[in-house]
Design a protein around this motif. Structure first.
Motif, PDB file in Angstrom:
ATOM      1  N   GLY A 261       0.820  -1.200   0.000  1.00 49.16           N
ATOM      2  CA  GLY A 261       0.000   0.000   0.000  1.00 49.16           C
ATOM      3  C   GLY A 261       0.854   1.249   0.000  1.00 49.16           C
ATOM      4  N   VAL A 262       0.421   2.266   0.747  1.00 49.84           N
ATOM      5  CA  VAL A 262       1.106   3.558   0.721  1.00 49.84           C
ATOM      6  C   VAL A 262       1.537   3.979   2.129  1.00 49.84           C
ATOM      7  N   ALA A 263       2.425   4.976   2.181  1.00 49.16           N
ATOM      8  CA  ALA A 263       2.942   5.492   3.454  1.00 49.16           C
ATOM      9  C   ALA A 263       3.427   6.919   3.250  1.00 49.16           C
ATOM     10  N   GLY A 264       3.634   7.625   4.360  1.00 48.53           N
ATOM     11  CA  GLY A 264       4.198   8.969   4.314  1.00 48.53           C
ATOM     12  C   GLY A 264       5.703   8.914   4.505  1.00 48.53           C
ATOM     13  N   ALA A 265       6.411   9.806   3.843  1.00 54.18           N
ATOM     14  CA  ALA A 265       7.877   9.836   3.931  1.00 54.18           C
ATOM     15  C   ALA A 265       8.329  10.660   5.127  1.00 54.18           C
ATOM     16  N   LEU A 266       9.300  10.137   5.860  1.00 60.35           N
ATOM     17  CA  LEU A 266       9.909  10.865   6.978  1.00 60.35           C
ATOM     18  C   LEU A 266      11.262  11.449   6.584  1.00 60.35           C
ATOM     19  N   THR A 267      11.808  10.975   5.486  1.00 58.93           N
ATOM     20  CA  THR A 267      13.084  11.479   4.971  1.00 58.93           C
ATOM     21  C   THR A 267      12.815  12.179   3.636  1.00 58.93           C
ATOM     22  N   ASP A 268      13.833  12.295   2.810  1.00 52.25           N
ATOM     23  CA  ASP A 268      13.675  13.013   1.544  1.00 52.25           C
ATOM     24  C   ASP A 268      13.233  12.102   0.400  1.00 52.25           C
ATOM     25  N   LEU A 269      12.594  10.995   0.719  1.00 59.14           N
ATOM     26  CA  LEU A 269      12.065  10.105  -0.314  1.00 59.14           C
ATOM     27  C   LEU A 269      11.011  10.843  -1.141  1.00 59.14           C
ATOM     28  N   GLU A 270      11.050  10.651  -2.442  1.00 59.57           N
ATOM     29  CA  GLU A 270      10.099  11.313  -3.321  1.00 59.57           C
ATOM     30  C   GLU A 270       8.796  10.525  -3.404  1.00 59.57           C
ATOM     31  N   VAL A 271       7.704  11.250  -3.668  1.00 61.16           N
ATOM     32  CA  VAL A 271       6.420  10.598  -3.883  1.00 61.16           C
ATOM     33  C   VAL A 271       6.556   9.619  -5.049  1.00 61.16           C
ATOM     34  N   GLY A 272       6.049   8.404  -4.864  1.00 60.42           N
ATOM     35  CA  GLY A 272       6.174   7.361  -5.870  1.00 60.42           C
ATOM     36  C   GLY A 272       7.301   6.388  -5.598  1.00 60.42           C
ATOM     37  N   SER A 273       8.227   6.756  -4.691  1.00 64.62           N
ATOM     38  CA  SER A 273       9.297   5.833  -4.312  1.00 64.62           C
ATOM     39  C   SER A 273       8.721   4.661  -3.530  1.00 64.62           C
ATOM     40  N   VAL A 274       9.310   3.491  -3.727  1.00 57.23           N
ATOM     41  CA  VAL A 274       8.853   2.287  -3.029  1.00 57.23           C
ATOM     42  C   VAL A 274       9.835   1.934  -1.930  1.00 57.23           C
ATOM     43  N   VAL A 275       9.309   1.623  -0.754  1.00 57.55           N
ATOM     44  CA  VAL A 275      10.135   1.187   0.369  1.00 57.55           C
ATOM     45  C   VAL A 275       9.767  -0.248   0.724  1.00 57.55           C
ATOM     46  N   LEU A 276      10.761  -1.120   0.680  1.00 54.66           N
ATOM     47  CA  LEU A 276      10.614  -2.505   1.109  1.00 54.66           C
ATOM     48  C   LEU A 276      11.078  -2.560   2.563  1.00 54.66           C
ATOM     49  N   VAL A 277      10.186  -2.890   3.461  1.00 59.45           N
ATOM     50  CA  VAL A 277      10.436  -2.705   4.894  1.00 59.45           C
ATOM     51  C   VAL A 277      11.317  -3.817   5.452  1.00 59.45           C
ATOM     52  N   THR A 278      12.459  -3.419   6.024  1.00 59.64           N
ATOM     53  CA  THR A 278      13.375  -4.360   6.679  1.00 59.64           C
ATOM     54  C   THR A 278      13.462  -4.126   8.188  1.00 59.64           C
ATOM     55  N   ARG A 279      12.901  -3.019   8.673  1.00 52.23           N
ATOM     56  CA  ARG A 279      12.844  -2.743  10.116  1.00 52.23           C
ATOM     57  C   ARG A 279      11.533  -2.014  10.399  1.00 52.23           C
ATOM     58  N   GLY A 280      11.038  -2.136  11.637  1.00 56.25           N
ATOM     59  CA  GLY A 280       9.802  -1.439  11.950  1.00 56.25           C
ATOM     60  C   GLY A 280       9.466  -1.474  13.424  1.00 56.25           C
ATOM     61  N   ALA A 281       8.702  -0.464  13.864  1.00 55.83           N
ATOM     62  CA  ALA A 281       8.274  -0.385  15.266  1.00 55.83           C
ATOM     63  C   ALA A 281       7.041   0.504  15.367  1.00 55.83           C
ATOM     64  N   THR A 282       6.328   0.351  16.466  1.00 56.58           N
ATOM     65  CA  THR A 282       5.182   1.203  16.765  1.00 56.58           C
ATOM     66  C   THR A 282       5.669   2.500  17.405  1.00 56.58           C
ATOM     67  N   HIS A 283       5.149   3.634  16.939  1.00 55.69           N
ATOM     68  CA  HIS A 283       5.684   4.916  17.422  1.00 55.69           C
ATOM     69  C   HIS A 283       4.804   5.605  18.468  1.00 55.69           C
ATOM     70  N   ASP A 284       3.595   5.090  18.746  1.00 57.79           N
ATOM     71  CA  ASP A 284       2.724   5.785  19.693  1.00 57.79           C
ATOM     72  C   ASP A 284       2.439   4.964  20.948  1.00 57.79           C
TER      73      ASP A 284
END
Length: 242
Positions: A78-101
């Motif tokens: 699906g989709v996500a918001g960028a926290l770095t300078d990733l451009e709209v349309g870039s794909v991120v394959l997730v290798t790490r993750g955590a809950t932030h709230d």
């Protein structure tokens, strides 16, 4: 899930649909014969749209897929918001993750804590290292990135998930400082369920917005367009997996 409903199944004899009224979802189960057989079980709501799952619903839906459908692995695209300078349309394959709230709020200061730890004053240990996906998932993603390099801008990266839509530059900065590359509302719940079942989850997210003060504007404009990139990745991911 999400964009997987766009994958072509081999024919009406190879799929069945039913409504899950408890969760307002319609499930499609089928066998995709080229590449070799794999089960895909996307869920859509009664309008034909994929609903915003958020963390609790994503967790319940992932458990449902393991226990009811007998899925061996999950692909969550699906989709996500960028926290770095990733451009709209870039794909991120997730290798790490955590809950932030999840964490401790004390004296007006929020401390993010690993899920499962007690967020109590005096014993709380702040989240520092984002958990990694299994080695097999990461190795598969490395192969997928190589296959897709001439088609899309594609990265390996970290996701942070929470039950809030990030529309704030200060929050974006805080999450980036935690080590996140992208932010969404569901991915880490899927990763957590897969880990508890001893299974693998493949998270594919395409950047739809910058998770800043104007994220609601770019999200609305781009979500249906950039989700296509995630779906393309899933097609090639299935070829690698099978």
């Amino acid at each position: 899930m999400l964009e997987c409903e766009k994958l072509r199944l081999s024919g009406p004899d190879d799929r069945d649909c039913f409504d899950d009224h408890r969760h307002s979802l319609r499930h499609t189960r089928g066998v995709r014969r080229s590449p070799p057989p794999v089960r895909v079980c996307p869920g859509v709501d009664h309008t034909g749209r994929v609903p915003v799952l958020a963390r609790a619903r994503a967790r319940a839906d992932s458990i449902h897929r393991f226990t009811t459908f007998g899925c061996e692995d999950l692909i969550f695209a699906g989709v996500a918001g960028a926290l770095t300078d990733l451009e709209v349309g870039s794909v991120v394959l997730v290798t790490r993750g955590a809950t932030h709230d999840y964490g401790l709020l004390s004296n007006g200061v929020f401390t993010c804590v690993p899920v499962g730890d007690l967020p109590l004053p005096g014993i709380v240990q702040p989240l520092q290292d984002l958990p990694r996906v299994p080695a097999q998932v990461e190795q598969t993603f490395v192969r997928l990135r190589e296959r897709m390099a001439d088609k899309l801008t594609i990265h390996l990266g970290a996701v942070l998930s929470g039950d809030v839509f990030i529309n704030c530059q200060d929050a974006r900065t805080r999450l980036r400082d935690l080590g996140g590359d992208i932010v969404d509302m569901e991915s880490t719940a899927v990763l957590d369920v897969a880990r508890r079942f001893g299974k693998e989850a493949y998270i594919v997210r395409t950047v739809s917005d910058g998770a800043g003060d104007d994220s609601h504007l770019s999200y609305s404009e781009m979500v249906s367009i950039v989700a296509h990139n995630s779906a393309i990745c899933v097609e090639d991911l299935l070829k690698i997996m099978h």
